[in-house]
Enzyme design. Sequence first.
Site, mmCIF file in Angstrom:
data_model
loop_
_atom_site.group_PDB
_atom_site.id
_atom_site.type_symbol
_atom_site.label_atom_id
_atom_site.label_comp_id
_atom_site.label_asym_id
_atom_site.label_seq_id
_atom_site.Cartn_x
_atom_site.Cartn_y
_atom_site.Cartn_z
ATOM 1 N N ASP A 76 0.816 -1.219 0.000
ATOM 2 C CA ASP A 76 0.000 0.000 0.000
ATOM 3 C C ASP A 76 0.844 1.261 0.000
ATOM 4 O OD1 ASP A 76 0.781 -0.695 2.651
ATOM 5 O OD2 ASP A 76 -0.727 0.657 3.474
ATOM 6 N N GLU A 138 -0.031 -1.526 5.628
ATOM 7 C CA GLU A 138 1.106 -1.209 6.504
ATOM 8 C C GLU A 138 1.082 0.252 6.912
ATOM 9 O OE1 GLU A 138 5.125 -0.008 7.775
ATOM 10 O OE2 GLU A 138 3.927 0.778 6.106
ATOM 11 N N HIS A 343 5.923 10.146 2.309
ATOM 12 C CA HIS A 343 4.660 10.679 2.813
ATOM 13 C C HIS A 343 4.472 12.143 2.419
ATOM 14 C CE1 HIS A 343 3.988 7.384 6.104
ATOM 15 N NE2 HIS A 343 4.543 6.890 4.996
#
Length: 369
Positions: A76, A138, A343
């Site tokens: 993911d 995750e 991120h």
Amino acid sequence: MIDKERITRQFVKLVSIDAPSYREREMADYLTKELEELGFSVEEDDAWKVYSGNCGNLYAHRPGSGSPLLLGMHMDTVEPAKGKKAVVHPDGRITSDGTTVLGADDMSGVAAVLEALHHLKEENRPTRELEILLSIGEEKHVKGAKVFDFSKIQAEKSIVLDMSGEIGTAAVQAPSQIAFTVKVRGKASHAGFAPQDGVHAIRIAATAIAEMAIGRIGDDTTVNVGHIEGGRASNIVPDYCEVSGELRSFSHKKALEELAKVEQIFAKEAEKCGGSIEFIRDICYQAYKTDENESVVKEFQKACTACGIKSSLIATFGGSDQNKMSEHGIPGIVMASAMHQVHSCQEYTEVSEMAQVAGIVSELLQMKE
């Protein structure tokens, strides 16, 4: 030789596949096909049922000689993750187009492992027995690995490819993470005519937060409140407020102790004002520390040396699937895997670094110990 053009093509293909948490179906199908063509048997569990997802964790196995090794990666990607487009720059840096994350977390690791496997197949080199766990969810605090059946695993050592940092760096220690939600209940009343009849849930929450120790608690623990919401209108004393946060610590015992303090503070403030609380905790994963004398550490250092790369062992304050592996008695490390500024929409990888990671993995797969 590691094929930089092939690893680039593989990476670009991988990040083009939409795989937000719990929606990894297309990624799982693609990786199943790739691994089966490389001689692996692949199983998929029913983790999707737990999280209302569309696929489960993948477990792949291929026989070989020598002690088995478990490799861990996740399928993911954090949001924004839909419609990712890799932009390959002339200097070998790969970014997104700026509107999404790139997905190097964790596709740079996946691409490196696939390249290592293709390279060794081309060279007709024998490898050790290999197990691979490709997890879902995750990025939602290791949720896929949390429900994986580790009794399937034969390996007594593991390497997770899921960390930023200079190539050759490996984490041998990571913290516990505990998420918490506090539901504060008060009593509604008219804010103009009868504020004295209400029990102000937001005020209870605010007072409790002000009493908490937030931020870094000593050298090994952090506490954070990350979200708060409540109330219905400006002219109503709010009867409900919800607060969520997390704790991390290299000591699981200390994490539990700090969590108990948080609950006690909220309970005390609620009782003082005539309200009540519901305290919900989620132990996402537990702290581990892998001894530097473990064979998996020595193998990693040996592989780096063979590739002309300096190795370095560190502690990280981020969690990964290795937390769950260690919890199930499989000591291991998390290695830097050519991902940077993860991120964020500024995330990037370097082709040369992915090739280095593939080289290290190739060495690890050929070890007999």
